[in-house]
Structure formats: C-alpha cells, structure tokens
Motif scaffolding. Structure first.
Motif, PDB file in Angstrom:
ATOM      1  N   GLU A 101      26.278  74.020  14.983  1.00 21.31           N
ATOM      2  CA  GLU A 101      26.077  73.875  16.562  1.00 21.31           C
ATOM      3  C   GLU A 101      24.600  74.063  16.780  1.00 21.31           C
ATOM      4  O   GLU A 101      24.000  74.790  16.244  1.00 21.31           O
ATOM      5  CB  GLU A 101      26.735  74.952  17.087  1.00 21.31           C
ATOM      6  CG  GLU A 101      26.779  74.921  18.651  1.00 21.31           C
ATOM      7  CD  GLU A 101      26.930  76.247  19.535  1.00 21.31           C
ATOM      8  OE1 GLU A 101      26.699  77.299  18.615  1.00 21.31           O
ATOM      9  OE2 GLU A 101      27.402  75.997  20.469  1.00 21.31           O
ATOM     10  N   VAL A 129      21.756  74.352  19.748  1.00 22.48           N
ATOM     11  CA  VAL A 129      21.546  74.835  20.950  1.00 22.48           C
ATOM     12  C   VAL A 129      20.384  74.511  21.570  1.00 22.48           C
ATOM     13  O   VAL A 129      19.238  74.796  21.051  1.00 22.48           O
ATOM     14  CB  VAL A 129      22.022  76.334  21.158  1.00 22.48           C
ATOM     15  CG1 VAL A 129      21.989  76.951  22.707  1.00 22.48           C
ATOM     16  CG2 VAL A 129      23.255  76.761  20.399  1.00 22.48           C
ATOM     17  N   VAL A 162      17.999  74.571  34.230  1.00 22.65           N
ATOM     18  CA  VAL A 162      18.860  73.705  33.493  1.00 22.65           C
ATOM     19  C   VAL A 162      19.293  72.482  34.159  1.00 22.65           C
ATOM     20  O   VAL A 162      19.704  71.698  33.719  1.00 22.65           O
ATOM     21  CB  VAL A 162      19.950  74.729  32.826  1.00 22.65           C
ATOM     22  CG1 VAL A 162      20.954  74.835  33.821  1.00 22.65           C
ATOM     23  CG2 VAL A 162      20.759  73.795  31.642  1.00 22.65           C
ATOM     24  N   VAL A 184      18.057  66.944  33.057  1.00 17.95           N
ATOM     25  CA  VAL A 184      19.471  66.610  32.834  1.00 17.95           C
ATOM     26  C   VAL A 184      19.516  65.123  32.540  1.00 17.95           C
ATOM     27  O   VAL A 184      20.173  64.754  31.485  1.00 17.95           O
ATOM     28  CB  VAL A 184      20.237  66.504  34.275  1.00 17.95           C
ATOM     29  CG1 VAL A 184      21.656  66.222  34.312  1.00 17.95           C
ATOM     30  CG2 VAL A 184      20.425  68.150  34.742  1.00 17.95           C
ATOM     31  N   GLN A 233      18.571  66.329  28.334  1.00 18.76           N
ATOM     32  CA  GLN A 233      20.089  66.969  28.122  1.00 18.76           C
ATOM     33  C   GLN A 233      20.751  65.593  27.730  1.00 18.76           C
ATOM     34  O   GLN A 233      21.675  65.786  26.769  1.00 18.76           O
ATOM     35  CB  GLN A 233      20.575  67.721  29.163  1.00 18.76           C
ATOM     36  CG  GLN A 233      19.619  68.873  29.550  1.00 18.76           C
ATOM     37  CD  GLN A 233      20.344  69.692  30.753  1.00 18.76           C
ATOM     38  OE1 GLN A 233      21.046  69.222  31.345  1.00 18.76           O
ATOM     39  NE2 GLN A 233      19.310  70.599  31.244  1.00 18.76           N
ATOM     40  N   ARG A 279      22.594  65.199  24.041  1.00 17.94           N
ATOM     41  CA  ARG A 279      24.015  64.978  23.943  1.00 17.94           C
ATOM     42  C   ARG A 279      24.461  63.829  22.886  1.00 17.94           C
ATOM     43  O   ARG A 279      25.151  63.704  22.233  1.00 17.94           O
ATOM     44  CB  ARG A 279      24.661  64.827  25.251  1.00 17.94           C
ATOM     45  CG  ARG A 279      24.955  66.260  25.959  1.00 17.94           C
ATOM     46  CD  ARG A 279      26.023  66.149  27.084  1.00 17.94           C
ATOM     47  NE  ARG A 279      26.107  67.662  27.713  1.00 17.94           N
ATOM     48  CZ  ARG A 279      25.386  68.094  28.600  1.00 17.94           C
ATOM     49  NH1 ARG A 279      24.631  67.018  29.272  1.00 17.94           N
ATOM     50  NH2 ARG A 279      25.584  69.171  29.288  1.00 17.94           N
ATOM     51  N   ILE A 311      23.968  73.404  25.779  1.00 20.31           N
ATOM     52  CA  ILE A 311      22.744  73.182  26.550  1.00 20.31           C
ATOM     53  C   ILE A 311      23.078  74.715  27.523  1.00 20.31           C
ATOM     54  O   ILE A 311      23.716  74.835  28.135  1.00 20.31           O
ATOM     55  CB  ILE A 311      22.588  71.962  27.472  1.00 20.31           C
ATOM     56  CG1 ILE A 311      22.504  70.930  26.402  1.00 20.31           C
ATOM     57  CG2 ILE A 311      21.346  72.254  28.374  1.00 20.31           C
ATOM     58  CD1 ILE A 311      23.005  69.654  27.111  1.00 20.31           C
ATOM     59  N   LEU A 312      22.045  75.517  27.444  1.00 22.31           N
ATOM     60  CA  LEU A 312      22.254  76.956  27.898  1.00 22.31           C
ATOM     61  C   LEU A 312      20.683  77.226  28.742  1.00 22.31           C
ATOM     62  O   LEU A 312      19.755  76.842  28.244  1.00 22.31           O
ATOM     63  CB  LEU A 312      22.493  77.787  26.971  1.00 22.31           C
ATOM     64  CG  LEU A 312      23.878  77.931  26.403  1.00 22.31           C
ATOM     65  CD1 LEU A 312      23.995  79.219  25.323  1.00 22.31           C
ATOM     66  CD2 LEU A 312      25.002  78.135  27.450  1.00 22.31           C
ATOM     67  N   ILE A 362      27.476  82.591  27.783  1.00 18.79           N
ATOM     68  CA  ILE A 362      26.741  82.248  26.874  1.00 18.79           C
ATOM     69  C   ILE A 362      27.506  82.209  25.550  1.00 18.79           C
ATOM     70  O   ILE A 362      27.205  81.040  24.640  1.00 18.79           O
ATOM     71  CB  ILE A 362      25.358  83.346  26.611  1.00 18.79           C
ATOM     72  CG1 ILE A 362      24.406  83.024  27.794  1.00 18.79           C
ATOM     73  CG2 ILE A 362      24.702  82.957  25.450  1.00 18.79           C
ATOM     74  CD1 ILE A 362      23.383  83.925  27.984  1.00 18.79           C
ATOM     75  N   ARG A 415      29.383  79.135  25.561  1.00 18.50           N
ATOM     76  CA  ARG A 415      28.473  78.056  25.696  1.00 18.50           C
ATOM     77  C   ARG A 415      29.070  77.475  27.039  1.00 18.50           C
ATOM     78  O   ARG A 415      28.915  76.075  26.981  1.00 18.50           O
ATOM     79  CB  ARG A 415      28.651  77.171  24.542  1.00 18.50           C
ATOM     80  CG  ARG A 415      28.353  77.719  23.037  1.00 18.50           C
ATOM     81  CD  ARG A 415      27.017  78.128  23.077  1.00 18.50           C
ATOM     82  NE  ARG A 415      26.465  78.260  21.588  1.00 18.50           N
ATOM     83  CZ  ARG A 415      26.319  79.472  21.107  1.00 18.50           C
ATOM     84  NH1 ARG A 415      26.214  80.578  22.016  1.00 18.50           N
ATOM     85  NH2 ARG A 415      25.916  79.770  20.059  1.00 18.50           N
ATOM     86  N   VAL A 416      28.989  78.040  27.917  1.00 14.59           N
ATOM     87  CA  VAL A 416      29.230  77.520  29.525  1.00 14.59           C
ATOM     88  C   VAL A 416      27.930  77.358  29.963  1.00 14.59           C
ATOM     89  O   VAL A 416      27.039  78.155  29.814  1.00 14.59           O
ATOM     90  CB  VAL A 416      29.807  78.740  30.145  1.00 14.59           C
ATOM     91  CG1 VAL A 416      30.095  78.056  31.805  1.00 14.59           C
ATOM     92  CG2 VAL A 416      31.267  78.910  29.759  1.00 14.59           C
ATOM     93  N   SER A 417      27.769  76.075  30.335  1.00 19.98           N
ATOM     94  CA  SER A 417      26.489  75.677  30.861  1.00 19.98           C
ATOM     95  C   SER A 417      25.931  76.389  32.063  1.00 19.98           C
ATOM     96  O   SER A 417      26.622  76.865  32.823  1.00 19.98           O
ATOM     97  CB  SER A 417      26.635  74.197  31.216  1.00 19.98           C
ATOM     98  OG  SER A 417      25.490  73.740  32.283  1.00 19.98           O
ATOM     99  N   GLY A 418      24.631  76.408  32.141  1.00 21.10           N
ATOM    100  CA  GLY A 418      23.966  76.952  33.256  1.00 21.10           C
ATOM    101  C   GLY A 418      24.615  76.463  34.734  1.00 21.10           C
ATOM    102  O   GLY A 418      24.354  77.198  35.738  1.00 21.10           O
ATOM    103  N   TYR A 419      25.140  75.074  34.785  1.00 21.84           N
ATOM    104  CA  TYR A 419      25.701  75.015  35.970  1.00 21.84           C
ATOM    105  C   TYR A 419      26.771  75.717  36.517  1.00 21.84           C
ATOM    106  O   TYR A 419      26.835  75.944  37.662  1.00 21.84           O
ATOM    107  CB  TYR A 419      26.458  73.414  35.816  1.00 21.84           C
ATOM    108  CG  TYR A 419      25.388  72.248  35.165  1.00 21.84           C
ATOM    109  CD1 TYR A 419      24.191  71.623  35.858  1.00 21.84           C
ATOM    110  CD2 TYR A 419      25.923  71.643  33.969  1.00 21.84           C
ATOM    111  CE1 TYR A 419      23.482  70.766  35.302  1.00 21.84           C
ATOM    112  CE2 TYR A 419      25.078  70.785  33.380  1.00 21.84           C
ATOM    113  CZ  TYR A 419      23.897  70.493  34.056  1.00 21.84           C
ATOM    114  OH  TYR A 419      23.023  69.185  33.533  1.00 21.84           O
ATOM    115  N   GLN A 453      27.391  78.991  35.492  1.00 20.58           N
ATOM    116  CA  GLN A 453      27.249  80.295  35.737  1.00 20.58           C
ATOM    117  C   GLN A 453      26.990  80.793  37.027  1.00 20.58           C
ATOM    118  O   GLN A 453      27.929  81.908  37.137  1.00 20.58           O
ATOM    119  CB  GLN A 453      25.923  80.734  34.837  1.00 20.58           C
ATOM    120  CG  GLN A 453      26.125  80.449  33.241  1.00 20.58           C
ATOM    121  CD  GLN A 453      25.291  81.083  32.294  1.00 20.58           C
ATOM    122  OE1 GLN A 453      24.622  81.930  32.839  1.00 20.58           O
ATOM    123  NE2 GLN A 453      25.192  80.664  31.027  1.00 20.58           N
TER     124      GLN A 453
END
Lengths: 335, 334
Positions: free
Chosen positions: A43, A45, A51, A57, A61, A65, A77-78, B280, B283-287, B289
């Motif tokens: 994985e 990251v 973000v 995006v 991003q 992807r 993506i965090l 986190i 791995r849930v995206s910032g969109y 949260q």
C-alpha cells in the motif's frame, strides 16, 4: 516536603528529553529488509494538506490513482481538507504506525521535516513532492523550484510592461514555497528600477478575495500595469476584476497553474502567461521511486543500505511549463 | 441507570469505549497499540487545552472564534522573540502568554462592557490576530532553541509532554469548576445572566476573566504546538475554533449556556481524535472526514434533545399524575 522532593525526583528520572541530533542508516536497512520479505499487499500512501483542492485532485491524486492501477498496488490519499500543516503532521504520525510500503508526502512546509525523519527512521521509503524539505532525511524529491516560478513571472511581467509601471502580487502569505516565489519575483524586479511594486496581498487561495483585492487596487491605482498571482485561485480572481473594470489586456496578468479556467482566460487574452508545474510527473515518478525502492529495481551494490545509498535519484526538478496565447490551444485540447 | 444515560459525559464515555472496542476488533494490529494510542492522545492534546477554555465560555453562554489565531500568534511571537531578538526562552514564552491574555482582555472588555456581539467581536479579532501571526512568523520560523523544543518534545513515562500538560489543565479546571465558588458563578451567569447580576455577581467582570483565561489557554496551546513541531507556523490553528466548539458541544455544552463540564470537553476531543484516527486507519479520504464529524455532531445533539424531551415528558406525566392523586385525596378528604 521530603515526599514531594522524592516524587519530583522520580518524575525527573522518568522524563526523557528529545535527542539533540538524530538519524542513522536504520531507515535504509529496514527498507531493504521490507523488500527482501517480498510483500504482497503493498500500500502506498499520499499525504497532503488541502486534500480537496481541485489542482491536487485533478493532477496529483488522479495520477497517483492511475499509477496504482497500472502497478496493481493499493493507493490511499490522506490529509486534512483545509490547509493545515499540523494536521498533515498528525496524519503522517498516525500513518507511520500502520507501516505502509511507501509514503509520498507533499512538501508543504519545512516544519514537516521531523515527521519525515520519523518515517524514514521507521524504515518506510519516503518521497517528498512539489516543494522540497531539504532539512529532512527524505529519500527523494520531485518538484519545482518556486523561486524559479517567481523569476519566470517576473521576467515575463517585465517584458509585458516594457520594464516600467506599477505591479502588485498576491498568493497565500506565510507559505514557504510561495514566499520563495515572491522572492524570485522581487529579485527580477530589482533589475528594473522603473517597476514600482505597490503591494503584496493575501488572497487566501480564494477567487472572491483575489477579485476584491484587485478591484481595490484598480481603484487606488488606475495606472496599474500588472498583476502576478501565486496560488491556483489568484489568476481567476484577478482576471474577474480586471475584466469587470474593462481593463482586460491593458492590465497584464501572469499567474500559476493551468486548470481549464486558467487556459480559457489565456485564450481570451485576459491572462498573458501561466507558469505551470508538471504535477502529473511529481506523483507518477514519486510513486514509482517508492516502488523501485521497495522492489530494489536498480540495485547499485551488493547491499545498498550497508553502502549507505538510496537506489533512486535524490532530487528531480521537473521544470516549468510556459503557457501563452501562442501555445494555449495545445493544452486546451489535451484537457 | 436512566439518569446516568441522560448525562452526556457518561454517554460519551460509553460511546468512546464502544467505538474503541469496535476499532480494536477491526484493526487488531494497528489500533490497540501503545504507539497508536499515545499518538492519538498527543494529537488531540492541543485542541483539548483550548477546548477547556471554550467550555468555560460556553457555560457562560458565549464563545470565542479567535482562539485558533491566538494559537498561531503566541507560538509565532515566542519564536520571533527567541529567534530574531535572542530573548531567553522563559521570557519569550511569558511575553507570548501575556500577549494572549491581553487579546482575551480586549475581547472580554468589548463584549462585556461595550456590548459588542461575541461572534462579531471574536470574528474580527480572529482576522486581526491571524494578521499578527503572519507578521511575526512570516513563512515560518524554524531552528528554535533546544530548550524550547524540549518543552513539547520531551517524554514522561514514554508519553510526550503535551499530553501531561493537557491532563494537568483538565484536572485543575475540573476541580475549579466543581469546587470553587468563583468558577461556579459561570454556571449561574450562563443559566440566567440577569438573575446572576441581581444576586450580586459581577457578570461583566466575570465574562472578561473568562475570555482572558480562554485566550491564555490558547496561548499555552500555541507555545506547546510550536515547541512540539520545532517551528512556528502562521497557518497553525486554522479551523481549530470550530473543532474545539464541536468538542465542547459533544461533551455536553450548550450554545445557550449554563451547562457543560470540563471533563466533557476532554471527552469530546478524545472522541473526535478517535474517530479521526479510525478514519486514517481505514484510509478514509479527507473528503469524508469532515462530513462524518459533522454528522456525528448533529447525531449527538439530536439524540441528546430526544432523550431530554422524553425525560421531560416522563417527568411531567409523573408530576401530573402525582398532582392529580394529591388533588383527588384533597377532594376525598373534603
């Protein structure tokens, strides 16, 4: 009193001060060990701030992807939705514990150096993109030099206004990369004594704010010759106000980024030049570097870790794209 | 038991335990580890310190939107004094804290004595102080003195110092809000400002002190953040004001004042930190949260309203039947 002293001494013994200096080659060794184990559930990251920013995006991003699909690995993506560097640091800290195969980190601020070092020390291949964090132990960097972005805009603006006139510039104040860009711009203007800089403004990466600042500037300086923008929303905001004042083409505009709206404004003759970054290259090759580190695609010695080397390029400057009315159609067609 | 379930502190603590157990089952390798837990608590320590002050204000029936900017300003000012003017670390810290208190005093004076709306006053102050933070920190100040970094980077029993400072602040303010007559007055003011005024409480002065304390706590949080990061950033604390208000409301505060406990602010911050950590790990995206945190806040407040409504209906039914019984007895006796 004795009890208090004893308790204080016990606490003092339990207290551990931060090291004055850190860093070993443990990182590289662990990276090799990871590769030797032959991971199957890899994985990678990406961690950034803001973000949800369209530029991130659409370019960073989307490419990351696409790269994940091409390589058949998992990508995540965090990061915080807002421009919040401490929150990005917190996210990196929490992700380190989950031991991903590689970390692709947006170099938002030099303050993220300690946490990058922590990731490297934990044996996680770590690549920084966009802006470098030179005081960190990151394995590689891909991006552009923001000072050069400022210089490129400065030189173009000087040419557009024939080396004389009033100029203002805006972006997000306080960000290291933008301050580097401002420096590059001003260094060019120093060579032109007839260029008068009338202000540096914080548009907070907001189109409305950039438009408001510009209209105020146009009211205060009807003879304003040019405007330079440093964040993705500076250009559209400046263009809006200039257009509404009926000064499109008369007040010269240079700015950064090349989203469809920027390109359209170049074609319409409202913006004269865009200093674009090759953001797709940051994340594609950044991720590929991580993959190559994990898989030791290019082994340079019997034991690269022991030899103290990283088997990917240390630093890549992907260069800039200069977009004007002459070549804008090529980019519009691509989009 | 039913009474306990009506107390937000208990329901939130229970929710935290349940969410924690769930996360430990789903992420057995990464969630229930000392490393992850200490990181979660460290990450929420700065917000929690500010949330304590915000809880105090919310109990009074007001709030402060400038705390995020004060966090950036105090760290920036201390760094500026140390880095550019070579001031000793303690003096720079004290000056930054003094400036933070002063900001709170200005807010408090204009709100309590001049009658400016708290939202407008603190919103304006948010912009002014953020500008000040930009002026002192510029693009960020790194390479701060070693002993300044030691304040936030040292560890005690394996846990980084900001966590201990947070626990100290929570313990001290919990004690004061529960036991001290002075701090109990904030509940009276929040419950009924006019009645508190008539009963001799100096409401205006108390309000001003509340803003000063909150701003000082934000100043402390700013120093700790800069010390932990080893750098002062002008962008620090962005959005912090809304996070701490959310934490305080999750912890039982009400925007109308008169209720809330300090421990609730801590639990609110813990819950938000936990949810953020789980997202986190998942791995849930910032969109997502912020959407999820917003939904949690609405659900918490809504559930609370439903529980309160049900209990008040029960009370009135119970009280009603009792009255009826008494009435019947009277009639019978007559």
């Amino acid at each position: 009193m004795k009890k208090i002293t004893l308790a204080f001494l016990l606490l003092a013994t339990a207290c551990e001060l931060p090291p004055r200096q850190a860093q070993t080659n443990a990182a590289l060794r662990t990276a090799e060990a990871t590769a030797a184990e032959g991971r199957t559930d890899e994985e990678y990251v990406m961690i950034t701030t803001a973000v949800t920013m369209p530029m991130y995006v659409n370019h960073d991003q989307a490419t990351f992807r696409r790269w994940g699909q091409a390589r058949g690995v998992r990508v995540s993506i965090l990061g915080p939705a807002e421009w919040d560097v401490p929150a990005q640091i917190n996210t990196i800290e929490e992700v380190i514990g989950t031991r991903p195969a590689g970390l692709l980190i947006n170099g938002t601020d030099p303050a993220i150096a300690p946490v990058i070092n922590k990731a490297v020390a934990a044996g996680i291949p770590t690549v920084v993109y966009d802006s470098d964090i030179p005081n960190s132990n990151r394995h590689a960097f891909l991006g552009t030099d923001w000072y050069e972005i400022g210089k490129m805009q400065g030189e173009e603006m000087a040419r557009l206004i024939n080396g004389k006139g009033k100029v203002a510039y805006m972006g997000i104040l306080g960000l290291t990369n933008m301050e580097d860009g401002f420096r590059g711009l001003l260094d060019v203007f120093k060579k032109y004594p007839r260029i008068e800089v009338v202000g540096k403004y914080d548009d907070k990466a907001n189109v409305e704010e950039a438009a408001r600042i510009t209209s105020d500037l146009l009211a205060a300086h009807p003879d304003l010759a040019g405007l330079c923008g440093f964040d993705s929303n500076s250009g559209p905001g400046m263009a809006l106000a200039v257009r509404e004042a009926g000064k499109a083409g008369k007040v010269k505009i240079t700015t950064v980024d090349w989203e469809p709206e920027h390109l359209q404004l170049v074609r319409d003759g409202v913006i004269q030049m865009l200093a674009g970054q090759k953001r797709e290259l940051f994340t594609w090759y950044g991720a590929q570097f991580l993959y190559d580190m994990v898989h030791q695609t290019n082994k340079l010695s019997a034991n690269d870790a022991k030899a103290g080397l990283t088997n990917v390029p240390y630093e890549i400057n992907t260069g800039l794209i200069r977009i004007t009315k002459d070549n804008v159609n090529e980019f519009l067609i691509r989009k | 038991m039913a009474k306990l379930l009506q107390d937000r502190v208990y329901t939130l603590a229970l929710t935290i335990v349940l969410v924690g157990i769930g996360a430990a089952v789903i992420f057995p390798q990464t969630f229930p580890t000392f490393g992850n837990m200490s990181q979660v608590v460290l990450n929420l320590s700065i917000d929690s310190i500010v949330a304590v002050g915000m809880m105090l204000l919310l109990v009074t029936g007001v709030f402060d939107l400038s705390v995020g900017s004060v966090v950036a300003f105090s760290g920036g000012l201390a760094a500026y004094l140390m880095f550019f003017l070579n001031w000793p670390v303690p003096l720079a810290i004290l000056s930054a804290l003094g400036a933070s208190t002063l900001i709170g005093a200005v807010n408090g004076y204009l709100i309590a004595y001049q009658g400016i709306n708290p939202m407008i006053q603190t919103l304006a102050m948010m912009g002014i102080v953020r500008g000040g933070a930009l002026m002192v920190s510029g693009s960020g100040i790194q390479n701060l003195p070693y002993w300044f970094g030691a304040i936030g980077q040292s560890r005690l029993l394996g846990v980084q110092m900001p966590v201990w400072y947070m626990l100290l602040v929570v313990a001290v303010f919990s004690f004061l809000m529960d036991k001290s007559v002075f701090f109990r007055r904030y509940y009276y003011i929040g419950g009924n400002e006019r009645a508190a005024d008539l009963s001799g409480i100096r409401v205006k002065r108390m309000k001003m002190y509340g803003f000063m304390l909150t701003s000082t706590l934000a100043g402390i949080a700013g120093i700790l953040l800069a010390s932990r990061l080893g750098a002062a950033l002008s962008t620090s604390g962005r959005g912090l004001e809304l996070r701490v208000i959310t934490a305080a409301i999750l912890g039982g505060a009400s925007l109308t004042g008169g209720q809330g406990r300090i421990i609730g602010a801590l639990l609110g911050a813990v819950f938000m930190g936990l949810v953020s950590n789980i997202m986190i790990l998942a791995r849930v995206s910032g969109y997502w949260q912020e959407i999820i945190l917003g939904l949690i806040l609405i659900t918490a407040v809504w559930t609370d309203l439903l529980v309160q409504r049900r209990s008040s209906i029960k009370r009135s039914n119970h009280g009603g039947s009792k009255n009826m019984e008494q009435g019947t007895k009277k009639v019978t006796s007559v």
